[in-house]
Design an enzyme around this catalytic site. Structure first.
Site, mmCIF file in Angstrom:
data_model
loop_
_atom_site.group_PDB
_atom_site.id
_atom_site.type_symbol
_atom_site.label_atom_id
_atom_site.label_comp_id
_atom_site.label_asym_id
_atom_site.label_seq_id
_atom_site.Cartn_x
_atom_site.Cartn_y
_atom_site.Cartn_z
ATOM 1 N N GLY A 218 33.256 41.443 42.572
ATOM 2 C CA GLY A 218 31.807 41.341 42.397
ATOM 3 C C GLY A 218 31.129 40.821 43.644
ATOM 4 O O GLY A 218 31.796 40.316 44.550
ATOM 5 N N CYS A 245 39.743 40.085 43.938
ATOM 6 C CA CYS A 245 38.690 39.770 44.913
ATOM 7 C C CYS A 245 37.812 38.611 44.422
ATOM 8 O O CYS A 245 38.284 37.487 44.390
ATOM 9 C CB CYS A 245 37.894 41.011 45.282
ATOM 10 S SG CYS A 245 37.237 40.887 46.960
ATOM 11 N N HIS A 326 42.009 44.806 47.276
ATOM 12 C CA HIS A 326 41.741 45.723 46.170
ATOM 13 C C HIS A 326 42.972 46.579 45.854
ATOM 14 O O HIS A 326 43.125 47.659 46.421
ATOM 15 C CB HIS A 326 40.528 46.603 46.495
ATOM 16 C CG HIS A 326 39.252 45.859 46.340
ATOM 17 N ND1 HIS A 326 38.590 45.777 45.132
ATOM 18 C CD2 HIS A 326 38.534 45.124 47.214
ATOM 19 C CE1 HIS A 326 37.513 45.029 45.278
ATOM 20 N NE2 HIS A 326 37.458 44.622 46.528
ATOM 21 N N GLU A 328 43.539 48.423 43.393
ATOM 22 C CA GLU A 328 43.206 49.744 42.824
ATOM 23 C C GLU A 328 43.108 50.784 43.929
ATOM 24 O O GLU A 328 43.149 51.989 43.658
ATOM 25 C CB GLU A 328 41.923 49.672 41.993
ATOM 26 C CG GLU A 328 40.627 49.585 42.754
ATOM 27 C CD GLU A 328 40.315 48.186 43.283
ATOM 28 O OE1 GLU A 328 41.139 47.271 43.122
ATOM 29 O OE2 GLU A 328 39.234 48.014 43.900
HETATM 30 N N1 LIG Z 1 34.803 42.583 46.555
HETATM 31 C C1 LIG Z 1 34.570 41.387 46.057
HETATM 32 O O1 LIG Z 1 34.868 41.089 44.904
HETATM 33 C C2 LIG Z 1 33.848 40.417 46.936
HETATM 34 C C3 LIG Z 1 33.917 38.998 46.472
HETATM 35 C C4 LIG Z 1 32.832 38.115 47.060
HETATM 36 N N2 LIG Z 1 31.531 38.584 46.710
HETATM 37 C C5 LIG Z 1 32.999 38.044 48.560
HETATM 38 O O2 LIG Z 1 32.198 38.571 49.285
HETATM 39 O O3 LIG Z 1 33.956 37.483 49.029
#
Ligand SMILES: NC(=O)CC[C@H](N)C(=O)O
Length: 356
Positions: A218, A245, A326, A328
């Site tokens: 997120g 993440c 990630h 995925e």
């Molecule tokens: N892709 C993400 O979940 C990013 C996590 C968080 N927002 C960051 O910038 O580190």
């Protein structure tokens, strides 16, 4: 006179070619990914950011909705050395300002040297550098977007049935801005997925009958996802817990750890990650600007080869498993897809917790 200007927090103003008109602002970041522009542009973690592609030609293999990670474009604006017509048409259809024909090497090195910074963009026939600066002035820092989860999360719970065969686990996936391929990676392995709002209550998770609590990726500062953190605290020891993440960051905060903002973050598709147990390196796709500074009660099991930041956390006794990158793997590389199998093994309860 130009028809597009980009104003940076360090006082510099770049002239560019306007591709999609509009005025906007956001945190200026860059990705080094040389493929996957559809996945990046639809990744909800880019909400409230302005995305610069360091790879010079963006759009060279078209635009296909099958590769989208969500229903809309999330960065507030897009910057490249050259966008193809097809990408411009797509961004135009979503009213996302876009500029090209500027020296993106200079933009990227500015961010690399000084860190992610605020920026303002003005694109249109009659715009001036002052218009871009006026946007910059209105720009908030990422941490100030305290309810950013609401901008990207599902408002209502959604159910995705698992494919036949494979795992019969049920996953409560807390949608803090989840990429679509996290859900499909789970359903492809047979798991049923309940996608829950970012501020879901303990009761909502319980009602799903979940075998694992999974916190998604997120945007923004993980400290602003207080309810997701409260869920992790509530279900620790009750359910296995997984995160990707922002999910890893939220889980670390719930286990007494802490997160901090990085200088310019990791955004790309070739971030090397070293597994401390297997002593193997996997190549990963990443998009984050914060990192786990202190893992609290969790154990760091994987680290970034470039800067040693925490890439994987575990708690054997509590059945916790998280990744900063990630797994995925959209657009790839695919080295780390096994993470989903490991999470579903935890969910099925066949994993023997580690002894004290
Ligand atoms: N892709 C993400 O979940 C990013 C996590 C968080 N927002 C960051 O910038 O580190």
């Amino acid at each position: 006179m130009s028809d597009a200007y980009l104003a940076l927090e360090d006082g510099r103003v770049f002239e560019a070619r306007g591709r999609v008109p509009g005025r906007t602002r956001g945190e200026l970041v860059f990705t080094t990914a040389y493929t996957g522009y559809e996945e990046s542009l639809t990744d909800p973690s880019y909400e409230e950011q302005v995305l610069t592609f360091s790879y010079p030609l963006i759009g060279n293999y078209g635009v296909r909705t099958e590769r989208f990670e969500s229903e809309r474009v999330h960065p507030r604006a897009a910057i490249a050395r050259e966008f193809t017509e097809e990408v411009v048409e797509w961004l135009d259809s979503e009213s996302v300002p876009a500029i090209d024909h500027l020296d993106t090497r200079e933009v990227v090195t500015s961010v690399r040297d000084q860190g992610a910074m605020k920026c303002g963009i003005a694109v249109g026939d009659d715009v001036t550098p002052e218009d871009a600066k006026a946007e910059l002035k209105k720009c908030k820092g990422m941490s100030e977007h305290v309810d950013i989860g609401k901008q990207v999360s599902t408002a209502e719970p959604k159910f995705f049935a698992g494919d036949d065969g494979g795992s019969d686990a049920t996953v409560a996936l807390v949608d803090c801005g989840a990429k679509g391929s996290i859900t499909s990676s789970l359903t492809a392995r047979g798991a049923d997925v309940h996608l829950l709002p970012y501020d879901a209550s303990v009761d909502m998770v319980e009602e799903t009958g979940a075998d694992v609590l999974f916190i998604s990726n997120g945007p923004g500062d993980p400290e602003n996802f207080e309810q997701a953190q409260a869920l992790v605290e509530a279900f620790t020891g009750e359910l296995p817990i997984a995160g990707i993440c922002l999910g890893q960051q939220v889980v670390a905060n719930a286990f007494g750890g802490s997160t901090e903002k990085m200088m310019f973050g990791h955004r790309g598709v070739n971030q090397p990650v070293f597994d401390l147990d297997t002593e193997q390196v996997v190549m990963t796709t990443q998009n984050h600007g914060y990192t786990v500074a202190d893992p609290g009660e969790l154990e760091v099991t994987q680290v970034n080869v470039n800067d040693d930041t925490a890439e994987g956390l575990e708690h054997g006794k509590m059945n916790v498993l998280t990744r900063q990158y990630h797994p995925e793997a959209n657009p790839g590389p695919h080295d780390s897809l096994g993470f989903f199998d490991d999470v579903l093994t935890l969910a099925s309860g066949t994993e023997v917790p580690l002894a004290d």
